[in-house]
Structure formats: C-alpha cells, structure tokens
Design a protein around this motif. Structure first.
Motif, PDB file in Angstrom:
ATOM      1  N   ASN A  79      -4.881   9.576  -4.197  1.00  0.00           N
ATOM      2  CA  ASN A  79      -5.519   9.638  -2.882  1.00  0.00           C
ATOM      3  C   ASN A  79      -5.172   8.404  -2.060  1.00  0.00           C
ATOM      4  OD1 ASN A  79      -7.266   7.523  -3.538  1.00  0.00           O
ATOM      5  ND2 ASN A  79      -9.117   8.658  -3.044  1.00  0.00           N
ATOM      6  N   LEU A  80      -5.745   8.300  -0.900  1.00  0.00           N
ATOM      7  CA  LEU A  80      -5.368   7.233   0.041  1.00  0.00           C
ATOM      8  C   LEU A  80      -5.648   5.832  -0.487  1.00  0.00           C
ATOM      9  CD1 LEU A  80      -7.910   7.105   3.045  1.00  0.00           C
ATOM     10  CD2 LEU A  80      -8.456   7.942   0.768  1.00  0.00           C
ATOM     11  N   ASP A  81      -6.545   5.719  -1.467  1.00  0.00           N
ATOM     12  CA  ASP A  81      -6.825   4.396  -2.043  1.00  0.00           C
ATOM     13  C   ASP A  81      -6.177   4.226  -3.416  1.00  0.00           C
ATOM     14  OD1 ASP A  81      -8.442   3.422   0.138  1.00  0.00           O
ATOM     15  OD2 ASP A  81     -10.014   4.797  -0.542  1.00  0.00           O
ATOM     16  N   GLY A  82      -5.247   5.118  -3.739  1.00  0.00           N
ATOM     17  CA  GLY A  82      -4.497   4.968  -4.987  1.00  0.00           C
ATOM     18  C   GLY A  82      -5.174   5.553  -6.224  1.00  0.00           C
TER      19      GLY A  82
ATOM     20  N   ALA B 205      -6.133   9.026   9.084  1.00  0.00           N
ATOM     21  CA  ALA B 205      -7.398   9.548   9.621  1.00  0.00           C
ATOM     22  C   ALA B 205      -7.876   8.736  10.819  1.00  0.00           C
ATOM     23  CB  ALA B 205      -8.458   9.551   8.522  1.00  0.00           C
ATOM     24  N   TRP B 206      -7.460   7.468  10.865  1.00  0.00           N
ATOM     25  CA  TRP B 206      -7.902   6.559  11.930  1.00  0.00           C
ATOM     26  C   TRP B 206      -6.989   6.603  13.160  1.00  0.00           C
ATOM     27  CZ3 TRP B 206      -8.215   5.754   6.739  1.00  0.00           C
ATOM     28  CH2 TRP B 206      -9.466   5.400   6.218  1.00  0.00           C
ATOM     29  N   ASP B 207      -5.983   7.460  13.116  1.00  0.00           N
ATOM     30  CA  ASP B 207      -5.075   7.556  14.262  1.00  0.00           C
ATOM     31  C   ASP B 207      -5.753   8.381  15.359  1.00  0.00           C
ATOM     32  OD1 ASP B 207      -3.186   8.126  16.155  1.00  0.00           O
ATOM     33  OD2 ASP B 207      -1.645   8.782  14.739  1.00  0.00           O
TER      34      ASP B 207
ATOM     35  N   THR C  34     -23.739   3.481  -1.549  1.00  0.00           N
ATOM     36  CA  THR C  34     -23.034   2.309  -1.003  1.00  0.00           C
ATOM     37  C   THR C  34     -21.529   2.503  -1.211  1.00  0.00           C
ATOM     38  OG1 THR C  34     -23.414   1.078  -3.070  1.00  0.00           O
ATOM     39  CG2 THR C  34     -24.932   0.667  -1.248  1.00  0.00           C
ATOM     40  N   TRP C  35     -20.751   1.949  -0.315  1.00  0.00           N
ATOM     41  CA  TRP C  35     -19.306   2.158  -0.319  1.00  0.00           C
ATOM     42  C   TRP C  35     -18.635   1.402  -1.463  1.00  0.00           C
ATOM     43  CZ3 TRP C  35     -17.377   6.312   1.187  1.00  0.00           C
ATOM     44  CH2 TRP C  35     -16.007   6.448   1.473  1.00  0.00           C
ATOM     45  N   ARG C  36     -17.320   1.415  -1.501  1.00  0.00           N
ATOM     46  CA  ARG C  36     -16.557   1.029  -2.689  1.00  0.00           C
ATOM     47  C   ARG C  36     -16.475  -0.488  -2.916  1.00  0.00           C
ATOM     48  NH1 ARG C  36     -10.734   0.836  -2.102  1.00  0.00           N
ATOM     49  NH2 ARG C  36     -10.132   0.087  -0.047  1.00  0.00           N
TER      50      ARG C  36
ATOM     51  N   THR D 270     -13.426  -9.636  -0.669  1.00  0.00           N
ATOM     52  CA  THR D 270     -14.753  -9.433  -0.065  1.00  0.00           C
ATOM     53  C   THR D 270     -15.037  -7.999   0.358  1.00  0.00           C
ATOM     54  OG1 THR D 270     -13.868 -10.084   2.079  1.00  0.00           O
ATOM     55  CG2 THR D 270     -14.933 -11.818   0.779  1.00  0.00           C
ATOM     56  N   HIS D 271     -14.117  -7.067   0.044  1.00  0.00           N
ATOM     57  CA  HIS D 271     -14.387  -5.670   0.418  1.00  0.00           C
ATOM     58  C   HIS D 271     -15.139  -4.996  -0.731  1.00  0.00           C
ATOM     59  CE1 HIS D 271     -13.993  -2.240   3.021  1.00  0.00           C
ATOM     60  NE2 HIS D 271     -13.384  -1.529   2.112  1.00  0.00           N
ATOM     61  N   PHE D 272     -16.417  -5.354  -0.849  1.00  0.00           N
ATOM     62  CA  PHE D 272     -17.267  -4.690  -1.846  1.00  0.00           C
ATOM     63  C   PHE D 272     -18.635  -4.457  -1.235  1.00  0.00           C
ATOM     64  CE2 PHE D 272     -17.749  -9.256  -2.727  1.00  0.00           C
ATOM     65  CZ  PHE D 272     -19.125  -9.407  -2.816  1.00  0.00           C
TER      66      PHE D 272
HETATM   67  C1  BMA Z   1     -12.830   2.466   4.321  1.00  0.00           C
HETATM   68  C2  BMA Z   1     -12.242   1.257   3.617  1.00  0.00           C
HETATM   69  C3  BMA Z   1     -10.774   1.537   3.423  1.00  0.00           C
HETATM   70  C4  BMA Z   1     -10.596   2.865   2.635  1.00  0.00           C
HETATM   71  C5  BMA Z   1     -11.376   3.980   3.299  1.00  0.00           C
HETATM   72  C6  BMA Z   1     -11.341   5.268   2.522  1.00  0.00           C
HETATM   73  O1  BMA Z   1     -14.140   2.261   4.691  1.00  0.00           O
HETATM   74  O2  BMA Z   1     -12.894   1.058   2.383  1.00  0.00           O
HETATM   75  O3  BMA Z   1     -10.201   0.484   2.696  1.00  0.00           O
HETATM   76  O4  BMA Z   1      -9.244   3.181   2.558  1.00  0.00           O
HETATM   77  O5  BMA Z   1     -12.713   3.599   3.492  1.00  0.00           O
HETATM   78  O6  BMA Z   1     -11.865   5.126   1.224  1.00  0.00           O
END
Ligand code: BMA
Length: 356
Positions: A101-104, A139-141, A319-321, A328-330
C-alpha cells in the motif's frame, strides 16, 4: 388472519429496519449486525474501543520482517500488555494492482495480521487513500475539481475507476468477518480529490452510493459496516450536506486532530453537534481518527483525550499511525515515549476497551 397480518407487518418492519436494501439483498451479514450492536452497546455503557492505525505492521523505529507470521509485536502492547482493540489499515494504492500500500505495507501481511487480530477478538477498519484517477497524482492531488465528475457514470474515467473498485472488492471479499469500511473520508476539508472544494455535495453522495451499490449489491460484500467521517464539524447542516443517506451509513464519525489547547472544547462541541444527529438517524458515534502528532504533552491521554470524550456515547476512538521511519510522526504510545505512563493510566481507565 389477524395474526397473519400482524406477523407480516412485523416481518416487513424488521426487513425495513434491519438489513435489506433496495434490491432486496441483505446489506449486512449477521456478523456485521453483531459488530454494530457490539459497538452500540459499548457506547451506551460509556466505554469505547481504542484503535491504532497500522498496528502490527510497524511501530516507532521498527518494521515487520517480510517473512513475519506471528503478528504479535505492537507498540501499544509493549506499553500496556494488550493490543489496540481496533486495527486500522489503509487500502491506498491497492488500485494500482501492486502488493504494497501507499505506506509500504504488504496487502498479504495486512490480511494475515487482520485475521490474527480478529482471532484475538479485535475489530478491523479500512480507510482508503486512492490515487487521483484523473491526473495520476496521489490522493492529495487537488489540482483538478473534475475528478469526482470524471469517475461518475458517463465520465471519462468511470470504467477505469470501476476497475479500481473491483480490485478493492476482490481484496475485501477475502475477509470472512466484518470490517468497518471508511471511504472518502475527511471530505469536509479540501485536501483530498473528493474534498469539499473539489466536487459538489450531490457528486460526493452519488460517488458514495456508487461505491456502496457496487460493493454491497453487485459484489455481495455484506460484511462491511459503513463509516462516514468528515473532518471537523462546523455545524449539523455542514455535516449533513454530504451525508450519503441512512441506508448507506452505519457509523457517523468524524476525524479531528489535536493541534492546540482548544482540543477538549473543540472535540466536545463537535460531539454536541453530532450526538443529536446520531440519535435522530439511529447511527453509532465514533472518533474515526484523532491524535496529537509526536504527543508533546506527556499526559495527553488522560488530561486531554479522556476529558474530551467524557460523557459522550462514543463507540471507538482511533489514533493514527506510529511511522517506523520518522522520528515525530507518531500518534500512539511506544516503549520509551514520554507519554508511556500516562497511556497505561488511559489503558486502565474503565472507559477504554483493549484486546488481549
Ligand atoms: C497521513 C500520513 C502519511 C500517510 C497517510 C496515509 O496522515 O500519516 O504519512 O501516508 O496518512 O496513511
């Protein structure tokens, strides 16, 4: 005679209220209905399931090996000894036909981990950040406001997009247990190609219903529990502007992240708005995404998230990933994080539900 009439009326009522759609097909399997009532019951009891995105695939500073089969490592588990009850995964880029997937994350490993999680008694949810079908971007385009229009019936990318739906449906059909499916999320913002500034409310609703009709009616995916989740709620009419309809939604959720000291008040006022809508439409309330990136406040869990949720009948909070490759992306806890002790307190609260 009278009894027969009564009985027929009862059957009709049940058929209308429980799980049939226009085509007369069952839109929810028994297991999906059971999941809906499990979520409902927890929320009525004032308890919510805690969820974490991409758990079991990786965590802060670690990543699953390619030959992994146990799926027992988890940042949350390492902190409190139990797993997040809701496991969130993303279908993003499945539409390209690749194996990651998009995050590997490997789709095969996500499948196996989800089965393991289900066997442990946990619940699965899928979001989907598909690429931009018109421009080929991600998706962000948001460079074009014609994307949704182009994939609706009659649009130049309709056939292609239906092919994407087929790939996603093929994958989802492998799961023989219920999944909370949360497509087209955060559409009240304008950062995804299906966002507010990029299509009309009618187009958004038409797209949602097209996905639903293909998945549920054509493909018979009756294990899906459908979650609608705009980002941030200004007021009821804004929330309802793109609401796909009672027949197409089971969970009325919202995404909202902590960015300031206003978090508690912001969350509570959004839930004040949402709660009467859930009651009126008979739907489940959920915080489908939240978190505080990098968790700068060590007591965020008990001092902000719990007070934000206090008193509302919320079924789950995800909560997100915890990105494995970014410092710091936790959004969840991890062994050694400053918020570790506070998270254990959050875990021990009688308001939160985890999975052993
Ligand atoms: C976002 C971030 C991105 C990730 C996307 C999809 O909020 O965490 O790094 O690619 O979600 O999981």
């Amino acid at each position: 005679m009278r009894l027969t009439i009564l009985y027929s009326a009862l059957c009709l009522t049940l058929a209308l209220t429980s799980c049939n759609n226009n085509a007369g097909m069952s839109s929810h399997s028994e297991a999906a209905m059971h999941l809906i009532s499990t979520l409902q019951t927890a929320s009525e009891e004032g308890r919510f399931f805690y969820g974490h995105q991409d758990a079991l695939m990786y965590g802060h500073n670690w990543k699953l090996e390619a030959d992994e089969t146990a799926y027992d490592r988890s940042d949350v588990f390492e902190v409190c000894g139990e797993y997040a009850a809701i496991l969130g995964y993303d279908l993003g880029e499945i539409e390209l036909g690749g194996d990651k997937n998009l995050d590997g994350n490997s789709f095969e490993q996500m499948y196996q981990a989800a089965v393991k999680h289900h066997e442990r008694g946990g619940i699965l949810t899928f979001s989907w950040h598909p690429r931009n079908p018109l421009t080929g971007g991600d998706a962000w385009d948001v460079s074009s406001d014609q994307v949704v229009k182009s994939i609706l019936p009659g649009g130049e990318k309709h056939e292609m997009y239906m092919g994407w739906l087929k790939i996603a449906a093929d994958y989802l059909s492998r799961f023989d247990f219920p999944i909370i499916f949360r497509p087209l999320h955060e559409n009240s913002g304008s950062w995804f190609w299906w966002g507010a500034g990029l299509c009309t409310p009618e187009q958004y609703i038409q797209l949602w219903q097209m996905i639903y009709n293909y998945f549920v009616i054509e493909r018979g995916l009756n294990n899906l529990v459908w979650a609608y989740s705009p980002n941030g709620i200004l007021n009821a009419s804004q929330y309802m502007l793109t609401y796909p309809g009672d027949e197409y939604v089971d969970i009325m959720g919202f995404d909202y992240y902590c960015r300031s000291a206003e978090f508690i008040n912001d969350m509570r006022s959004q839930m004040e708005t949402l709660l009467p809508l859930c009651q009126e439409h008979g739907k489940i309330l959920a915080v489908s995404e939240t978190g505080y990136e990098g968790i700068p406040d060590a007591d965020w869990w008990t001092n902000q998230l719990l007070p934000a949720c206090e008193g509302f009948p919320i079924a789950y909070v995800l909560t997100w990933r915890n990105a494995w490759d970014q410092e710091t992306h936790f959004f969840g806890p991890w062994k050694g994080a400053e918020c570790e002790t506070d998270f254990v307190e959050f875990y021990n609260s009688d308001k939160t539900i985890f999975t052993k």
